[in-house]
Design an enzyme around this catalytic site. Sequence first.
Site, PDB file in Angstrom:
ATOM      1  N   GLU A 262       0.831  -1.204   0.000  1.00 32.81           N
ATOM      2  CA  GLU A 262       0.000   0.000   0.000  1.00 32.81           C
ATOM      3  C   GLU A 262       0.862   1.249   0.000  1.00 32.81           C
ATOM      4  O   GLU A 262       1.881   1.283   0.686  1.00 32.81           O
ATOM      5  CB  GLU A 262      -0.911  -0.006   1.250  1.00 32.81           C
ATOM      6  CG  GLU A 262      -1.706  -1.298   1.377  1.00 32.81           C
ATOM      7  CD  GLU A 262      -2.444  -1.453   2.710  1.00 32.81           C
ATOM      8  OE1 GLU A 262      -2.364  -0.533   3.535  1.00 32.81           O
ATOM      9  OE2 GLU A 262      -3.089  -2.493   2.898  1.00 32.81           O
TER      10      GLU A 262
ATOM     11  N   LYS B 101       2.436   4.515   1.065  1.00 35.56           N
ATOM     12  CA  LYS B 101       2.582   5.205   2.347  1.00 35.56           C
ATOM     13  C   LYS B 101       2.544   6.692   2.057  1.00 35.56           C
ATOM     14  O   LYS B 101       3.500   7.252   1.537  1.00 35.56           O
ATOM     15  CB  LYS B 101       3.892   4.812   3.021  1.00 35.56           C
ATOM     16  CG  LYS B 101       4.033   5.379   4.420  1.00 35.56           C
ATOM     17  CD  LYS B 101       5.284   4.885   5.096  1.00 35.56           C
ATOM     18  CE  LYS B 101       5.261   5.215   6.590  1.00 35.56           C
ATOM     19  NZ  LYS B 101       4.931   6.611   6.872  1.00 35.56           N
TER      20      LYS B 101
ATOM     21  N   ARG C  95      -1.568  10.223  10.306  1.00 35.82           N
ATOM     22  CA  ARG C  95      -2.484   9.115  10.594  1.00 35.82           C
ATOM     23  C   ARG C  95      -3.774   9.641  11.222  1.00 35.82           C
ATOM     24  O   ARG C  95      -3.734  10.508  12.101  1.00 35.82           O
ATOM     25  CB  ARG C  95      -1.779   8.166  11.568  1.00 35.82           C
ATOM     26  CG  ARG C  95      -2.495   6.859  11.868  1.00 35.82           C
ATOM     27  CD  ARG C  95      -2.109   5.812  10.882  1.00 35.82           C
ATOM     28  NE  ARG C  95      -2.684   4.511  11.181  1.00 35.82           N
ATOM     29  CZ  ARG C  95      -2.029   3.501  11.762  1.00 35.82           C
ATOM     30  NH1 ARG C  95      -0.780   3.673  12.151  1.00 35.82           N
ATOM     31  NH2 ARG C  95      -2.621   2.350  11.943  1.00 35.82           N
TER      32      ARG C  95
ATOM     33  N   ARG D 144      -2.812   9.800  15.656  1.00 33.54           N
ATOM     34  CA  ARG D 144      -2.042   8.628  16.047  1.00 33.54           C
ATOM     35  C   ARG D 144      -1.891   8.527  17.559  1.00 33.54           C
ATOM     36  O   ARG D 144      -1.866   7.446  18.126  1.00 33.54           O
ATOM     37  CB  ARG D 144      -0.661   8.742  15.390  1.00 33.54           C
ATOM     38  CG  ARG D 144       0.203   7.561  15.531  1.00 33.54           C
ATOM     39  CD  ARG D 144       1.646   7.988  15.287  1.00 33.54           C
ATOM     40  NE  ARG D 144       2.404   7.622  16.449  1.00 33.54           N
ATOM     41  CZ  ARG D 144       3.375   6.707  16.455  1.00 33.54           C
ATOM     42  NH1 ARG D 144       3.729   6.150  15.338  1.00 33.54           N
ATOM     43  NH2 ARG D 144       3.976   6.405  17.539  1.00 33.54           N
TER      44      ARG D 144
ATOM     45  N   GLU E 298      -5.172   7.863   6.577  1.00 29.10           N
ATOM     46  CA  GLU E 298      -4.174   8.917   6.537  1.00 29.10           C
ATOM     47  C   GLU E 298      -4.872  10.157   5.981  1.00 29.10           C
ATOM     48  O   GLU E 298      -5.707  10.046   5.086  1.00 29.10           O
ATOM     49  CB  GLU E 298      -3.045   8.483   5.593  1.00 29.10           C
ATOM     50  CG  GLU E 298      -1.794   9.292   5.654  1.00 29.10           C
ATOM     51  CD  GLU E 298      -0.792   8.775   6.689  1.00 29.10           C
ATOM     52  OE1 GLU E 298       0.220   9.448   6.884  1.00 29.10           O
ATOM     53  OE2 GLU E 298      -1.032   7.729   7.317  1.00 29.10           O
TER      54      GLU E 298
ATOM     55  N   PHE F  50      -7.247   2.877   4.798  1.00 29.13           N
ATOM     56  CA  PHE F  50      -6.588   1.614   4.453  1.00 29.13           C
ATOM     57  C   PHE F  50      -7.009   0.443   5.324  1.00 29.13           C
ATOM     58  O   PHE F  50      -6.548  -0.675   5.108  1.00 29.13           O
ATOM     59  CB  PHE F  50      -5.063   1.767   4.466  1.00 29.13           C
ATOM     60  CG  PHE F  50      -4.484   2.326   5.751  1.00 29.13           C
ATOM     61  CD1 PHE F  50      -4.436   1.556   6.897  1.00 29.13           C
ATOM     62  CD2 PHE F  50      -3.989   3.621   5.786  1.00 29.13           C
ATOM     63  CE1 PHE F  50      -3.898   2.065   8.069  1.00 29.13           C
ATOM     64  CE2 PHE F  50      -3.448   4.140   6.957  1.00 29.13           C
ATOM     65  CZ  PHE F  50      -3.410   3.357   8.106  1.00 29.13           C
TER      66      PHE F  50
ATOM     67  N   ARG G 132       4.097  -2.633  17.471  1.00 28.61           N
ATOM     68  CA  ARG G 132       4.948  -2.349  16.319  1.00 28.61           C
ATOM     69  C   ARG G 132       5.518  -3.690  15.872  1.00 28.61           C
ATOM     70  O   ARG G 132       6.667  -4.007  16.134  1.00 28.61           O
ATOM     71  CB  ARG G 132       6.059  -1.371  16.707  1.00 28.61           C
ATOM     72  CG  ARG G 132       6.818  -0.807  15.539  1.00 28.61           C
ATOM     73  CD  ARG G 132       7.906   0.131  16.013  1.00 28.61           C
ATOM     74  NE  ARG G 132       7.388   1.354  16.618  1.00 28.61           N
ATOM     75  CZ  ARG G 132       6.936   2.385  15.943  1.00 28.61           C
ATOM     76  NH1 ARG G 132       6.920   2.352  14.628  1.00 28.61           N
ATOM     77  NH2 ARG G 132       6.492   3.446  16.552  1.00 28.61           N
TER      78      ARG G 132
ATOM     79  N   LYS H  73       7.293  -0.953   6.828  1.00 25.26           N
ATOM     80  CA  LYS H  73       7.323   0.237   5.970  1.00 25.26           C
ATOM     81  C   LYS H  73       8.617   0.258   5.183  1.00 25.26           C
ATOM     82  O   LYS H  73       9.685  -0.008   5.726  1.00 25.26           O
ATOM     83  CB  LYS H  73       7.135   1.518   6.776  1.00 25.26           C
ATOM     84  CG  LYS H  73       8.049   1.694   7.952  1.00 25.26           C
ATOM     85  CD  LYS H  73       7.685   2.980   8.686  1.00 25.26           C
ATOM     86  CE  LYS H  73       8.088   2.907  10.144  1.00 25.26           C
ATOM     87  NZ  LYS H  73       7.561   3.998  10.949  1.00 25.26           N
TER      88      LYS H  73
END
Length: 504
Positions: free
Chosen positions: A207, A209, A214, A229, A258, A295, A367, A373
Amino acid sequence: MLLAEVVAVSAGVTATPSRKAKISQLAGLLKGLEPHEIPIAVGFLSGEVRQGRIGVGYAFAFGIEVTPAVETSLTIAEVDDTLAAIPTVTGSGSQVRRARMLEGMFARATAPEQEFLRRLLTGELRQGALEGIMVEAVAAAFAVAPAALRRALMLQADLGAVAAIAAQTGEAGLADIGLQVLSPLKPMLASPAASIEEAVSGLVSVEWKLDGARIQVHRDGSKVRVFTRNLNDITDRLPEVVSVVLALDEETVVLDGEAMALRPDGTPQPFQETMSRFGTEERAFAEVPLFPFFFDVLHVAGEDLIDRPLHERLTRLDAIVPAERLIPRLSTADPVEAGRFLDEAMEARQEGVMVKDRGSLYEAGRRGKSWRKVKPVHTYDLVVLAVEWGHGRREGFLSNIHLGARDPATGKFVMVGKTFKGMTDEMLAWQTTRFLDLEVSRDRWAVYVLPTQVVEVAIDGVQASSRYPGGVALRFARVKRYRDDKDPQEADTIDTLRSLLQES
DNA sequence: AATTGGCCGCG
DNA sequence: ATCGCAA
DNA sequence: TTGCGATAGCGGCCAATT
């Protein structure tokens, strides 16, 4: 409970490097709390005050000089009350009145209590334990499974409140905590990957970025809330996002996405433009139009989707959100195809791509490795102009380096940013010696040096700057290595950096 | 009205 | 963001 | 290997003060 007891435990936690020992000390204190004190103590000992940011920072906290009390008397509830009252004081003369309130509290605090309060207020507890350790301590204190606590915490992102529930009703109470529409949950995070090849394994969703910010958007009928975020509520700042979500057919939904500012031709605005919309309600859509791109979907019409695999969530997302409000994506198991998709994202002036395991669940607040990413890294050779003394574990070392780009017109160097990132302890020790050798002058904070040492720095790009004389500032600079093989006259120029500005 | 210190929010 | 340390 | 904490910068806004 007295503040002194909390301060004593904080000191004990600071003194031991062992996490288990930290956890056991924290748990011991938690067991002795009254129910109403639990959120307060949990906050204090994980470096947060319940009221969040209260407009008291470093200057305020360290500017107060009051003779410490000899005897301990302050309770944590009294401190909590005072901190809650401070932001209610506004208007002319408020700085003075706020200072009086803090002074009143500090006058009743002993020297160690004052020191603890200063560090708490500035967000620099430095006891080697924050929320992650506190989660373990809460679980130990109230005899609940850490996993159950983490699960509850991701759905209700307030450890103090969750801890109080654990204390009162145990795991049964934690299990009752579900995803609440209109109440934010911790967003799932990604870990970095060095390359597309490293990131792509098995069937993945690739996807774009976007170079935006966010957002997590909740809708329940006519009610919509937009969170950042960090779970700050910015609904009032982003009316166009609210409109987009209100226009959906689905009335109850939680979306992850986003937001970014776009030019009329659809190309991205600099990140700064997006951010300026987050800061105020004044700059409206007409001035800087902001658009949401989604997303993921976490909840639909009473059904939680966080425990469903990504491919299923994406199918649901496609059915709810119109295509133009979706982030471009590609499903593939082929690194070459994924690489082409990354190239397209870069051509569209986006930041890079996310690579997500299509079978993964939505692990809020984690995470993990299921989201990676991938961003191209640009490195430049710059020259060190000065170095600041470090703090905490970097005390006594020269740490934060000032970076200069070469100006071919003058032969001098123009400062374009600072960085303390990417340095190993070994580099820290080396650069302390090296830059003291190159010292030409110093002030309270920094040592200024001969501009001869070249350093290779990785950056995510540049942004326009009014602060720096060259008009550009580095974004997320980190040190790669020192270049002893390069002469400062071979360093990259300010013009090179300025040309990056045009591109983004 | 302009300046500025200082906090907030982000990656 | 990256590094170092605990587990 | 994983998770966590520590290390801080930059732009922009807010609000107090000059």
